[in-house]
Enzyme design. Structure first.
Site, PDB file in Angstrom:
ATOM      1  N   HIS A 114       0.817  -1.217   0.000  1.00  0.00           N
ATOM      2  CA  HIS A 114       0.000   0.000   0.000  1.00  0.00           C
ATOM      3  C   HIS A 114       0.852   1.268   0.000  1.00  0.00           C
ATOM      4  CE1 HIS A 114      -3.352   2.617   1.725  1.00  0.00           C
ATOM      5  NE2 HIS A 114      -3.913   2.038   0.681  1.00  0.00           N
ATOM      6  N   LYS A 116       3.334   4.355  -1.232  1.00  0.00           N
ATOM      7  CA  LYS A 116       3.414   5.186  -2.430  1.00  0.00           C
ATOM      8  C   LYS A 116       4.716   5.986  -2.388  1.00  0.00           C
ATOM      9  CE  LYS A 116      -1.253   4.635  -1.949  1.00  0.00           C
ATOM     10  NZ  LYS A 116      -1.961   4.154  -0.743  1.00  0.00           N
ATOM     11  N   ASP A 121      16.707   9.634  -9.305  1.00  0.00           N
ATOM     12  CA  ASP A 121      18.146   9.862  -9.223  1.00  0.00           C
ATOM     13  C   ASP A 121      18.669   9.957  -7.793  1.00  0.00           C
ATOM     14  OD1 ASP A 121      18.270   9.725 -11.930  1.00  0.00           O
ATOM     15  OD2 ASP A 121      18.628  11.857 -12.268  1.00  0.00           O
ATOM     16  N   ASP A 302       0.323  19.968  17.856  1.00  0.00           N
ATOM     17  CA  ASP A 302       0.950  21.109  18.538  1.00  0.00           C
ATOM     18  C   ASP A 302       1.755  22.040  17.631  1.00  0.00           C
ATOM     19  OD1 ASP A 302      -0.149  20.322  20.891  1.00  0.00           O
ATOM     20  OD2 ASP A 302       1.692  19.530  21.772  1.00  0.00           O
TER      21      ASP A 302
END
Length: 409
Positions: A114, A116, A121, A302
């Site tokens: 799953h 991505k 280079d 935060d």
């Protein structure tokens, strides 16, 4: 390599939706000189898919080493001619857990790739929740997805590159180049990049790192003092995660969840809704995104802690899938992401109030309670499902590409 090693001096650009993401990544691929590495869950043979198809074929034909790994479930229906033209051009296409269908139904349902990643280079990297399909651009229509990714330059790309190269074998080691940092041919990004950010790449596998992303969330939530905002497409974590949010709220932290109000799958809202009583009783804000399906997997804490990646907060991502997130400590980036999420809440979300949650009676309440307790325990039970290690097959070859067992799990 170390999972979750902090690196300093990175430049991070937030990319919101395919309209920002695809022009940037395709431009980088078009300028690649040595190597393109891609991992993706979904690659479709639609307009966006063919733009990537042309870009990597062009790269391979000018001598660039191209390795692309897709998931056998998410990308299992690519046409034969689509694949053949890739392999004919010299693109190395790998398929994670390739299986046929039975009576038209895919059988590789669990433990999906799953993640991505796109890395060019060994100098520029992309990571997030955006696949290669038209589903991530507005032109697709009301079912197009709201999503996020980041473009990274700096030492964190070394971590991303080592991790992805390990998955397909270290038969190629590109010379690290600085040219991608210097050139300025890109369409300007309206979202200002954060420079000198501290970044850690964190991944989840089915071996020794099966809870790592979740643990990083726990640490951030435990240290929160003022605010937590989580935007997550598929939100159904285990009880420990829910308890961590409740404890944060009890100590005065404002906790906001942005969840799907117009989901891309029929069961998503119903599953999340089983948690609404618990969350509202803990004074946790729930905002349902109503404009279109939410596909993002991002959070801020935060004003100086953020994460962007592929991991949902549901049983599949937390217990079964191969996932990867960047964790970022940088006030400039976190405040930018916060600004985008607050705008989403203000303009495109419906606040869920106590009086808007229907009371379930009789058998419906019994079913709801059973579903809640079954699903909240699923991350623990899922670890007994067999088949932790899935094969990667290189397209056009009968043999499996050899890999290290631990890296593939």
């Amino acid at each position: 390599m170390t999972n979750g090693r902090w690196t300093d001096g990175n430049t991070i650009e937030l990319l919101e939706n395919g309209e920002m993401f695809y022009p940037r990544v395709l431009a980088d691929i078009e300028r690649a000189r040595d190597e393109v590495l891609i991992e993706t869950f979904i690659w479709f043979d639609d307009d966006i898919g063919y733009q990537l198809h042309r870009a990597v074929i062009d790269a391979a034909q000018r001598g660039v080493r191209v390795d692309i790994t897709v998931d056998g479930f998410g990308s299992g229906k690519l046409p034969a001619d689509f694949v053949q033209t890739l392999t004919d051009a010299g693109v190395n296409l790998h398929v994670y857990d390739p299986r046929g269908s039975v009576l038209g139904f895919q059988t590789n349902l669990f433990r999906r790739l799953h993640r991505k990643f796109t890395i060019i280079d060994a100098t520029v990297g992309y990571i997030g929740g955006i696949n290669y399909s038209m589903e991530h651009v507005r032109e697709h229509g009301p079912k197009s997805k709201q999503d996020y990714a980041v473009r990274v330059t700096g030492p964190a790309v070394d971590e991303m590159h080592r991790f992805c190269r390990d998955q397909v074998g270290r038969t190629h080691e590109p010379t690290r180049r600085g040219w991608l940092r210097r050139l300025r041919w890109y369409r300007p990004n309206p979202l200002k990049p954060a420079r000198d950010a501290q970044v850690a790449l964190v991944w989840r596998d089915n071996a020794e790192h099966d809870q790592t992303i979740e643990q990083w969330y726990y640490q951030g939530i435990a240290e929160a003092k003022r605010e937590i905002i989580i935007a997550n497409a598929y939100f159904f974590p285990g009880y420990r995660f829910l308890r961590a949010l409740r404890l944060a709220s009890q100590r005065g932290v404002r906790v906001c969840l942005i969840l799907q109000g117009e989901p891309d799958k029929f069961y998503v809202r119903h599953a999340a809704a089983t948690l609404y009583d618990y969350l509202l009783n803990a004074d946790i804000e729930i905002h349902e995104y109503m404009d279109r399906p939410l596909h993002g997997k991002v959070a801020i804490i935060d004003g100086d802690w953020a994460t962007v990646g592929s991991s949902n907060l549901d049983p599949f991502s937390l217990a079964l899938n191969l996932e990867a997130n960047l964790f970022i400590r940088d006030r400039e980036f976190t405040m930018l992401l916060r600004e985008r999420l607050v705008a989403l809440m203000d303009t495109a979300c419906r606040r869920v109030r106590r009086d808007s949650v229907p009371r379930q009676k009789g058998w419906r309440q019994i079913v709801r309670v059973l579903v809640f307790h079954i699903l909240r325990r699923f991350p623990t039970w899922a670890r007994i499902i067999p088949g932790h290690v899935k094969p990667i097959r290189r397209s056009g070859q009968d043999r499996l590409v050899p890999h290290d067992r631990k890296r593939l799990t």
